[in-house]
Enzyme design. Structure first.
Site, PDB file in Angstrom:
ATOM      1  CB  SER A  39      -5.317  -0.593  -7.708  1.00  0.00           C
ATOM      2  OG  SER A  39      -4.825  -1.089  -6.474  1.00  0.00           O
ATOM      3  CG  ASP A 237       3.475  -0.384  -5.873  1.00  0.00           C
ATOM      4  OD1 ASP A 237       3.636  -1.624  -5.788  1.00  0.00           O
ATOM      5  OD2 ASP A 237       2.549   0.127  -6.521  1.00  0.00           O
ATOM      6  CG  HIS A 240      -0.475  -1.665  -7.329  1.00  0.00           C
ATOM      7  ND1 HIS A 240       0.054  -0.429  -7.021  1.00  0.00           N
ATOM      8  CD2 HIS A 240      -1.805  -1.586  -7.069  1.00  0.00           C
ATOM      9  CE1 HIS A 240      -0.920   0.371  -6.621  1.00  0.00           C
ATOM     10  NE2 HIS A 240      -2.050  -0.311  -6.635  1.00  0.00           N
TER      11      HIS A 240
END
Length: 297
Positions: A39, A237, A240
């Site tokens: 990601s 979060d 990321h």
């Protein structure tokens, strides 16, 4: 009125040829980069609560000299999110790809056009990238498609490992699996010294982040280099990279690519090139077309 009709007639006639204008741009692209991993390579910059804020900083903005290989294996104008049609099960945001390409071109115009090949998929483990698996096969297939129109693969940009931090066994085996992946990928791309620039983790989903980071930082394969993302800004979060962090990472990758061994950034370095026959007649055809249009207008 007659000039307008002639213009549109010519446009339609040439559109039926073997190359579209955008494909012609792809044929002139000399430097291709594979973007792979999970990601943080795909890009989650600006994504909070599954919503992307749409903010694209100037460093990551579109550039007429930067193209992207779409999921349909066609060259299109590159713009964030670069992985929007590749990492389709997540919401994509800003990644390091555009900042990298813009930084490379700003420092070294000799690379001409840049072609980016997005291959990253969020939430994937290193085992899922093993030879014979879907992700591996897709990456090799997309790389092969990328060079069919001309150009040379200059490097692989790799950012992965967050998903391997949850279990001790995965973290312990990470270095061996990573090195096997790099060796296999180079072999199947027929480029044993293809530059690979990997990113050491800034975060992880489990408690073994430092184990995976150690494996990444201690990888000693020839022409495999590493930039360290530790300390870069994270989204709420805590997993990321933020948009500014992705811009900084893109610049770090560009600096490592340009400042590495001579065979990493030299325009004629990588043997990963297309063996497809060139199409000088098509090029001449479009040049003639352009001259006709100029004369008409």
């Amino acid at each position: 009125m007659e000039r307008r009709l002639l213009f549109w007639w010519l446009l339609v006639a040439y559109a039926g040829g073997s190359l579209s204008p955008l494909t012609l741009l792809a044929h002139a692209s000399s430097s291709i980069f594979i973007l792979a991993g999970q990601s943080n390579m795909s890009g989650r910059g600006g994504v909070v609560n599954d919503t992307w804020d749409g903010n694209v900083p100037p460093e990551s903005g579109p550039n007429p000299s930067v193209l992207r290989l779409s999921a349909a294996l066609t060259w299109v104008a590159a713009a964030e999110p670069l992985h929007k049609d590749i990492d389709v099960h997540r919401i994509c945001g800003v990644g390091p790809g555009m900042a990298f390409a813009n930084a490379v071109l700003a420092q070294e115009s000799r690379f001409g056009r840049v072609g980016l090949v997005p291959c990253a998929v969020g939430g994937t483990t290193i085992s899922e990238w093993g030879r014979g698996g879907f992700l591996y096969n897709e990456t090799v297939s997309r790389a092969a498609a990328a060079v069919q129109g001309g150009g040379t693969i200059r490097a692989v940009l790799w950012y992965q490992g967050e998903s391997d931090t949850s279990h001790h066994e995965d973290a312990k085996l990470y270095k061996k699996r990573l090195e096997t992946f790099f060796v296999d990928l180079r072999s199947d791309l027929q480029s044993p010294m293809l530059p690979i620039i990997q990113v050491a983790l800034a975060s992880g989903s489990g408690q073994y982040v430092e184990t995976v980071r150690k494996a990444q930082l201690e990888t000693r394969l020839p022409n495999v280099r590493c930039v360290d993302a530790k300390g870069l800004g994270l989204e709420p979060d805590d997993l990321h990279l933020t948009t500014p962090a992705q811009v900084q990472l893109g610049r770090m990758l560009a600096e490592e690519f340009l400042g590495g061994p001579a065979d990493a950034s030299k325009p004629d370095a990588s043997p990963v090139q297309s063996n497809a026959p060139k199409q000088p007649r098509s090029l001449l055809k479009y040049c003639s077309f352009a001259i006709l249009i100029i004369c008409i207008i």
